[in-house]
Design a protein around this motif. Structure first.
Motif, PDB file in Angstrom:
ATOM      1  N   PHE A   1       0.833  -1.202   0.000  1.00 44.23           N
ATOM      2  CA  PHE A   1       0.000   0.000   0.000  1.00 44.23           C
ATOM      3  C   PHE A   1       0.868   1.253   0.000  1.00 44.23           C
ATOM      4  O   PHE A   1       0.642   2.191  -0.767  1.00 44.23           O
ATOM      5  CB  PHE A   1      -0.934   0.031   1.221  1.00 44.23           C
ATOM      6  CG  PHE A   1      -1.386   1.422   1.547  1.00 44.23           C
ATOM      7  CD1 PHE A   1      -2.218   2.110   0.684  1.00 44.23           C
ATOM      8  CD2 PHE A   1      -0.923   2.072   2.684  1.00 44.23           C
ATOM      9  CE1 PHE A   1      -2.596   3.426   0.952  1.00 44.23           C
ATOM     10  CE2 PHE A   1      -1.293   3.384   2.959  1.00 44.23           C
ATOM     11  CZ  PHE A   1      -2.133   4.061   2.085  1.00 44.23           C
ATOM     12  N   GLN A   2       1.881   1.248   0.864  1.00 45.25           N
ATOM     13  CA  GLN A   2       2.725   2.426   0.975  1.00 45.25           C
ATOM     14  C   GLN A   2       3.402   2.728  -0.369  1.00 45.25           C
ATOM     15  O   GLN A   2       3.536   3.890  -0.765  1.00 45.25           O
ATOM     16  CB  GLN A   2       3.769   2.165   2.074  1.00 45.25           C
ATOM     17  CG  GLN A   2       4.435   3.383   2.623  1.00 45.25           C
ATOM     18  CD  GLN A   2       3.462   4.458   3.052  1.00 45.25           C
ATOM     19  OE1 GLN A   2       3.068   5.303   2.248  1.00 45.25           O
ATOM     20  NE2 GLN A   2       3.044   4.445   4.292  1.00 45.25           N
ATOM     21  N   ASP A   3       3.825   1.678  -1.078  1.00 49.50           N
ATOM     22  CA  ASP A   3       4.452   1.881  -2.383  1.00 49.50           C
ATOM     23  C   ASP A   3       3.453   2.459  -3.383  1.00 49.50           C
ATOM     24  O   ASP A   3       3.771   3.404  -4.123  1.00 49.50           O
ATOM     25  CB  ASP A   3       5.000   0.549  -2.915  1.00 49.50           C
ATOM     26  CG  ASP A   3       6.149   0.024  -2.076  1.00 49.50           C
ATOM     27  OD1 ASP A   3       6.667   0.771  -1.226  1.00 49.50           O
ATOM     28  OD2 ASP A   3       6.537  -1.138  -2.264  1.00 49.50           O
TER      29      ASP A   3
ATOM     30  N   HIS B   1       0.812   4.134  -2.699  1.00 55.29           N
ATOM     31  CA  HIS B   1       0.476   5.481  -2.243  1.00 55.29           C
ATOM     32  C   HIS B   1       1.565   6.484  -2.672  1.00 55.29           C
ATOM     33  O   HIS B   1       1.259   7.595  -3.103  1.00 55.29           O
ATOM     34  CB  HIS B   1       0.347   5.443  -0.722  1.00 55.29           C
ATOM     35  CG  HIS B   1      -0.482   6.545  -0.148  1.00 55.29           C
ATOM     36  ND1 HIS B   1      -1.664   6.972  -0.700  1.00 55.29           N
ATOM     37  CD2 HIS B   1      -0.304   7.312   0.957  1.00 55.29           C
ATOM     38  CE1 HIS B   1      -2.151   7.958   0.029  1.00 55.29           C
ATOM     39  NE2 HIS B   1      -1.344   8.187   1.046  1.00 55.29           N
ATOM     40  N   SER B   2       2.821   6.080  -2.592  1.00 59.84           N
ATOM     41  CA  SER B   2       3.905   6.940  -3.080  1.00 59.84           C
ATOM     42  C   SER B   2       3.781   7.170  -4.579  1.00 59.84           C
ATOM     43  O   SER B   2       4.085   8.259  -5.072  1.00 59.84           O
ATOM     44  CB  SER B   2       5.272   6.306  -2.798  1.00 59.84           C
ATOM     45  OG  SER B   2       5.443   6.071  -1.440  1.00 59.84           O
TER      46      SER B   2
ATOM     47  N   LEU C   1       1.033   9.828  -5.145  1.00 55.42           N
ATOM     48  CA  LEU C   1       1.361  11.200  -4.773  1.00 55.42           C
ATOM     49  C   LEU C   1       2.622  11.684  -5.468  1.00 55.42           C
ATOM     50  O   LEU C   1       2.587  12.630  -6.255  1.00 55.42           O
ATOM     51  CB  LEU C   1       1.528  11.275  -3.256  1.00 55.42           C
ATOM     52  CG  LEU C   1       0.210  11.093  -2.498  1.00 55.42           C
ATOM     53  CD1 LEU C   1       0.460  10.693  -1.073  1.00 55.42           C
ATOM     54  CD2 LEU C   1      -0.593  12.381  -2.559  1.00 55.42           C
ATOM     55  N   VAL C   2       3.751  11.048  -5.179  1.00 49.48           N
ATOM     56  CA  VAL C   2       5.015  11.540  -5.725  1.00 49.48           C
ATOM     57  C   VAL C   2       5.122  11.185  -7.208  1.00 49.48           C
ATOM     58  O   VAL C   2       5.487  12.027  -8.029  1.00 49.48           O
ATOM     59  CB  VAL C   2       6.215  10.964  -4.929  1.00 49.48           C
ATOM     60  CG1 VAL C   2       7.501  11.595  -5.405  1.00 49.48           C
ATOM     61  CG2 VAL C   2       6.021  11.187  -3.440  1.00 49.48           C
TER      62      VAL C   2
ATOM     63  N   PHE D   1       4.724  14.275  -9.713  1.00 51.83           N
ATOM     64  CA  PHE D   1       5.861  14.887 -10.384  1.00 51.83           C
ATOM     65  C   PHE D   1       5.919  14.588 -11.875  1.00 51.83           C
ATOM     66  O   PHE D   1       6.476  15.379 -12.637  1.00 51.83           O
ATOM     67  CB  PHE D   1       7.162  14.505  -9.675  1.00 51.83           C
ATOM     68  CG  PHE D   1       7.486  15.467  -8.581  1.00 51.83           C
ATOM     69  CD1 PHE D   1       8.151  16.652  -8.860  1.00 51.83           C
ATOM     70  CD2 PHE D   1       7.046  15.257  -7.284  1.00 51.83           C
ATOM     71  CE1 PHE D   1       8.397  17.581  -7.870  1.00 51.83           C
ATOM     72  CE2 PHE D   1       7.282  16.181  -6.280  1.00 51.83           C
ATOM     73  CZ  PHE D   1       7.970  17.346  -6.581  1.00 51.83           C
TER      74      PHE D   1
ATOM     75  N   ASP E   1      -6.640   4.146  -3.790  1.00 51.76           N
ATOM     76  CA  ASP E   1      -5.526   4.775  -4.501  1.00 51.76           C
ATOM     77  C   ASP E   1      -5.565   4.430  -5.986  1.00 51.76           C
ATOM     78  O   ASP E   1      -5.204   5.260  -6.831  1.00 51.76           O
ATOM     79  CB  ASP E   1      -4.195   4.327  -3.887  1.00 51.76           C
ATOM     80  CG  ASP E   1      -3.701   5.307  -2.830  1.00 51.76           C
ATOM     81  OD1 ASP E   1      -4.417   5.501  -1.842  1.00 51.76           O
ATOM     82  OD2 ASP E   1      -2.614   5.900  -3.016  1.00 51.76           O
TER      83      ASP E   1
ATOM     84  N   ILE F   1      11.554  12.754 -11.479  1.00 52.13           N
ATOM     85  CA  ILE F   1      11.265  12.260 -10.129  1.00 52.13           C
ATOM     86  C   ILE F   1      10.063  11.337 -10.192  1.00 52.13           C
ATOM     87  O   ILE F   1      10.057  10.228  -9.641  1.00 52.13           O
ATOM     88  CB  ILE F   1      10.976  13.423  -9.150  1.00 52.13           C
ATOM     89  CG1 ILE F   1      12.183  14.353  -9.035  1.00 52.13           C
ATOM     90  CG2 ILE F   1      10.579  12.893  -7.776  1.00 52.13           C
ATOM     91  CD1 ILE F   1      11.907  15.599  -8.185  1.00 52.13           C
TER      92      ILE F   1
ATOM     93  N   LEU G   1      10.885   7.995 -12.120  1.00 49.00           N
ATOM     94  CA  LEU G   1      11.686   7.038 -11.368  1.00 49.00           C
ATOM     95  C   LEU G   1      10.881   6.407 -10.242  1.00 49.00           C
ATOM     96  O   LEU G   1      11.035   5.219  -9.947  1.00 49.00           O
ATOM     97  CB  LEU G   1      12.947   7.718 -10.829  1.00 49.00           C
ATOM     98  CG  LEU G   1      13.929   8.143 -11.922  1.00 49.00           C
ATOM     99  CD1 LEU G   1      15.105   8.893 -11.333  1.00 49.00           C
ATOM    100  CD2 LEU G   1      14.433   6.943 -12.712  1.00 49.00           C
ATOM    101  N   PHE G   2       9.994   7.197  -9.614  1.00 46.43           N
ATOM    102  CA  PHE G   2       9.142   6.611  -8.584  1.00 46.43           C
ATOM    103  C   PHE G   2       8.202   5.567  -9.171  1.00 46.43           C
ATOM    104  O   PHE G   2       8.031   4.493  -8.608  1.00 46.43           O
ATOM    105  CB  PHE G   2       8.323   7.705  -7.890  1.00 46.43           C
ATOM    106  CG  PHE G   2       8.942   8.128  -6.623  1.00 46.43           C
ATOM    107  CD1 PHE G   2      10.002   8.999  -6.623  1.00 46.43           C
ATOM    108  CD2 PHE G   2       8.507   7.601  -5.419  1.00 46.43           C
ATOM    109  CE1 PHE G   2      10.611   9.367  -5.441  1.00 46.43           C
ATOM    110  CE2 PHE G   2       9.101   7.972  -4.232  1.00 46.43           C
ATOM    111  CZ  PHE G   2      10.153   8.850  -4.245  1.00 46.43           C
TER     112      PHE G   2
ATOM    113  N   ALA H   1      10.240   2.511 -10.025  1.00 46.09           N
ATOM    114  CA  ALA H   1      10.718   1.750  -8.871  1.00 46.09           C
ATOM    115  C   ALA H   1       9.586   0.978  -8.196  1.00 46.09           C
ATOM    116  O   ALA H   1       9.789  -0.129  -7.706  1.00 46.09           O
ATOM    117  CB  ALA H   1      11.395   2.680  -7.868  1.00 46.09           C
ATOM    118  N   PHE H   2       8.387   1.570  -8.158  1.00 48.90           N
ATOM    119  CA  PHE H   2       7.314   0.957  -7.379  1.00 48.90           C
ATOM    120  C   PHE H   2       6.281   0.225  -8.231  1.00 48.90           C
ATOM    121  O   PHE H   2       5.298  -0.279  -7.695  1.00 48.90           O
ATOM    122  CB  PHE H   2       6.642   2.013  -6.499  1.00 48.90           C
ATOM    123  CG  PHE H   2       7.549   2.561  -5.444  1.00 48.90           C
ATOM    124  CD1 PHE H   2       8.117   1.706  -4.507  1.00 48.90           C
ATOM    125  CD2 PHE H   2       7.854   3.906  -5.370  1.00 48.90           C
ATOM    126  CE1 PHE H   2       8.969   2.187  -3.522  1.00 48.90           C
ATOM    127  CE2 PHE H   2       8.702   4.402  -4.392  1.00 48.90           C
ATOM    128  CZ  PHE H   2       9.263   3.533  -3.471  1.00 48.90           C
TER     129      PHE H   2
ATOM    130  N   SER I   1       5.189  -3.178  -7.145  1.00 50.17           N
ATOM    131  CA  SER I   1       4.238  -3.182  -6.040  1.00 50.17           C
ATOM    132  C   SER I   1       2.820  -2.928  -6.534  1.00 50.17           C
ATOM    133  O   SER I   1       1.863  -3.517  -6.034  1.00 50.17           O
ATOM    134  CB  SER I   1       4.604  -2.110  -5.019  1.00 50.17           C
ATOM    135  OG  SER I   1       5.861  -2.362  -4.466  1.00 50.17           O
TER     136      SER I   1
END
Lengths: 470, 470, 470
Positions: C53-55, C57-58, C61-62, C66, C121, C214, C217-218, C221-222, C225
């Motif tokens: 979830f945290q991934d 969620h990032s 948002l991020v 971005f 999300d 940014i 890459l986020f 990377a995620f 997930s």
């Protein structure tokens, strides 16, 4: 002699603190049994606690770092001081907290585990919140001295409130956000000089505003981890996650709602100061009771209230403080962390007063209010509620007084002070890149000065840039 | 003919490598039984290994990507090449490592699990460290060829050292940091041209310095995961986390401490080159022994040493290399990864030599030094220590030689070379945005050229911009 | 009266939506039993589901924030609207999905757990993808109204397809990427005005291109997930991770490969539009079947195909749409999410058609295609394949029609519209920083206008800046 001391001040203080920390760790520090060979049951321990730690740690570094890059001339300093203070406060917090630990009391040494890294990061965030109030006004040495005073006070207050008063504050809204903010305001009040207000270097730029949003988005994304990192058992952690997530949603909506209502030019535009800061107020406001609330509705409502006090605080209380109290708060921590932190404390009182133990089951009530347990004090609900309010009062009182005392210390002549002209600017203690002056200072003037001379050349593509000069 | 080959070089090499990888995966690749239907006990496997992988993966992409954006004209290229090389090195590393695996030896196919993704990311980081030494000096094709040579050499050395010499290097400080850095220096030495030094395009800008800090903060935040990702059992992982975290704190303090002492203008200012790079030296220095150290004090001390060698290396060794050895190291990987990596290797020797098996319990000693196990070689402590030193020597020797050979290959006429004037600049292989020249080249000159003409217009708000021109 | 309504529109709509959400949560919302005191077995639940979830969620948002900062004058708005819409869509999605839940059907209240945060999300990301197509063209109110219409349609389609048609789409490539993109194109077509095309404010700057990375890459990377967050049991999640990771590697290589072939100036340079977007196409393309594929080779191949359709789509289909269909797609979501999403749907059909139940074991086949279970419908393979195609058709049809209808609603006179001159610009609804005009508008002109006047002053250090002016 004095001159050498002043010039070599950073060297002296950095060596002093680091050698002190090394000695204290050498004499008193050790790792928790969980991290030692043969540590039992540790698989579940690392799996359970490392991911929340990692999230909190990202908030400390990337979140608190980038949210302070909003000043256009102080971005490199903000990020550098963030690293310096984090490294300083973490070590110091591990030591001070260690001295309060039961391992130290019984065995003469304190033990470190991932859980201690989480609380050390909490101490670092407390210091970084304080730094926000005095951002751009102190030298690196002064920041370190501030951290050196603040960390033990903060840890002592935390120990008093959580261990002795047995108050709940799961997301540390009182102990981190409120304490850090009012400590910072205490320092800011005492070190205040009139040159700090309306300074030519204070202000944002387009890119610095975007950089700030990196911090905001990180803090937003990982706030549920912050408020839930220390919650046990797992249903408590689960609730803290859900409540924080929902509170952030409504505090975001309300931030936008109120921000455009307050646009001074009546154009109903959003202010990036509000957006990049107050959207987080819901996470602060719900922090104290994040694991208590059993209904999504209350979490959503608290988010709305958090944004309300934060945006209004930023708009009315902060200028009032600046004008009447001569209290300049660079990042506005009073309204970003302070007021929502007070709200969190009051909500702690309210939700304790209406606490219904039967909804939390027989066994679990004790994990939320340990002092209510028959095996402990068997405290009554209204007594616990009183303790919650008392804790808030203690936090406010101690943080303001300790902050003011710290401010007095920082004004001592033995410390170098930032020159009036160099407030809010990197150049005083960072070797600036070649384009530093241009990017951070002149860029906002050039369109009004330079280009007016030549707009005639390209009128249609650059309309309305300053007064035209045909 | 030659002309077509040169113009279509990227097309040819990209297709060649990708088709090769596809064939090798098709013939030899499969997923680990853990990822196949009916895979046993996998719940704990994913829960335990996915979060550290995710952290390492973020370091590879965001951390190593943004830390290379420091060049003001090479930001887009740095981020693009980071993606290209990561994707290239990961696939190649999975294949090459697969060929060394026991599954391949027995069944003719290699198997991939999350653990292999972690080691593939390690290989990618090795290549990205190497890239730092030659940043801005190679074409995309040359980067890919470099990766194609480096990955198998690095994986072979790793296999030799970990499997045959049974040396420990839990955080891969020798095998990733040291190897990547000296391989890069080997390449940099051979491809060196005098135009690479003091080039007009080399340099930072204010915004590029801030972008770099995104990378720094990511690497700082996730370094504990890097050093602990492969540590088992869990007490070992727990220690690796704690040791790395503490080492980073002291290496940060020491970086600031030493950096201001070295300010050439004697203004005791911090250098962003040091801050954005050497703060990480503690994580590198402790990498080899991150799961061995049982005392927080040693972790803190190693962090101090790491920063010391890194900042001094950057200040004295790097210019010496540039002047005497004609060795231009764009990002300074020699002092960021190389020297701390050597320090890590030496610390591996020291901590092995003073190893006390009784402190690690009977059963656990074997998980740290498997070769000491009676069931294995029953190796003596001083023999193991010797192996540790030998491993460091092998890493240094192989990386430098293989790097130099790679440099010779990259100089072959068949490869396009970057034109002298276009070193450190995106424009050669990326379509630049409209404002590219302005933002990256002219911005640092304009305040000295343009504004001097007009400063009189607005004297009070823009003091001391170049020589005034009344 | 009308005038007041128009001026206070944001106030009215924000209050309306938030009060509505508060009432619905108060009446119908509650937390899942897992998050309530005494919740059983929750330790494993949080440990298993919170990190993914945290991934995700990032990414919301991020990542999605971005990646939309690419417009040089719309960065602050893109990040702000990302926060506003995320907060809006999350609440609304929790409610609408709640109404479809079995808890609501039986008990009259819906329950929220971490799993619901993940799907909320997903809904937010759907809306943010849609926002990409109309980025810079709508007011905040219009964005909110769009979200208010899109979320229930998207959730209904999801419910229909996953629950009734029992179709698989583990990474939501059809339901999030495809739906979001074509809904956005539907809106974009209807609200199109000729001034939106070739607008002077549309375009990137050097820094905005780096900020975009940014996000890229986020998301890179995620992405594993994202595609694996809802996969159970754990071998299925493990496969989804591995497949996505590999597909991203090849889609990255292929993006670079194809991008340079398409360089219009025949200089074989990479386009940052391709690099920052199409590298992710592999993750989208493999989404639907991420937990089905048992061979790394297929994952790699799908990554290549994903990049192929994405880059070609961006290069040929998007300009075709703009020219022939008058369809302006600001961020190019049609080729970033739309075409790879269609590819994912087709791959869902193909991999279902060639499905070999024996490879998935007797018990596990049912977790992949529940409808094939004898205890369920006992559906044949080719029937399931047909359902997969039908699902894709439904997603395309509903998203385009619903998007077009939404566009008609947004064109109603009751909504404020962005002025022609202010498309793609923050200033209409955000208080801009001082240097806003300079940084975002003039910076790209100045080197051609201003500096040509003075280049003679400093010829050697600034070669070839515009036509020289001796």
């Amino acid at each position: 002699m004095v001159s050498t001391f002043h010039r070599k001040q950073f060297t002296i203080f950095a060596i002093f603190f680091q050698v002190l920390f090394l000695i204290l760790f050498a004499v008193f520090g050790q790792y928790s049994s969980n991290a030692m060979p043969g540590g039992s049951n540790s698989a579940n321990f690392v799996n359970t606690n490392y991911p929340p730690f990692q999230d909190v740690h990202s908030m400390t570094l990337v979140g608190m770092g980038f949210i302070m890059v909003f000043l256009r001339r102080y971005g490199l300093a903000a990020l550098s001081m963030n690293l310096l203070l984090t490294s300083h406060a973490i070590q110091w917090a591990l030591i001070v907290r260690g001295f309060f630990s039961s391992e130290f009391a019984t065995g003469g040494r304190f033990a470190i585990s991932i859980l201690d890294l989480i609380t050390a990061d909490f101490a670092a965030i407390t210091v970084l919140i304080t730094m926000g109030a005095v951002l751009g006004k102190l030298t690196p040495v002064q920041y370190m001295v501030m951290s050196a005073i603040e960390v033990p006070v903060a840890v002592t207050v935390e120990h008093l409130i959580l261990r002795y008063l047995k108050v709940i504050d799961i997301g540390r809204s009182m102990l981190v956000h409120c304490f850090g903010a009012y400590f910072g305001l205490g320092v800011a009040k005492v070190i205040n000089r009139k040159e700090m207000t309306a300074h030519q270097h204070e202000g944002t730029s387009y890119n610095s505003s975007i950089f700030t949003m990196i911090g905001t988005l990180f803090l937003w994304a990982f706030f549920p981890s912050f408020n839930s990192a220390l919650a046990i058992p797992e249903d408590s952690r689960h609730r803290a996650i859900l409540n924080t997530y929902l509170a952030l949603c409504t505090s975001t909506i309300f931030t936008f709602l109120i921000s455009q209502l307050l646009d001074r030019e009546r154009k109903y535009r959003f202010s990036m100061t509000h957006v990049s800061n107050s959207v987080l107020a819901g996470g602060v406001a719900i922090g104290t009771v994040a694991n208590i609330i059993l209904d999504p509705f209350y979490a959503l409502l608290i988010g709305c209230l958090g944004a309300l006090v934060s945006v209004l605080g930023n708009n009315y209380v902060r200028p009032f403080g600046a004008r009447v109290l001569k209290l300049h708060d660079t990042r506005g921590v009073g309204s970003i962390h302070g007021l929502p932190g007070i709200l969190a404390g009051i909500l702690g009182f309210i939700f304790t007063a209406v606490y219904e133990p039967t909804r939390y089951g027989t066994g679990n009530g004790t994990s939320i209010f340990p002092a209510m347990d028959k095996g402990d004090e068997g405290r009554e609900i209204f007594v616990q509620a009183g303790y919650q309010l008392a804790a808030l009062a203690i936090v406010l009182l101690v943080s303001i007084v300790a902050g003011a005392v710290t401010g007095l210390v920082l004004r001592l002549n033995c410390f170098n002070q930032i020159h009036d002209k160099e407030f809010y600017s990197d150049g005083e203690f960072i070797e600036p890149p070649e384009d530093y002056d241009f990017t951070t200072r002149i860029i906002s003037k050039i369109d009004h000065i330079e280009l007016t001379e030549h707009t005639a050349l390209n009128k249609e593509s650059m309309p309305s840039v300053g007064p035209s000069n045909p």
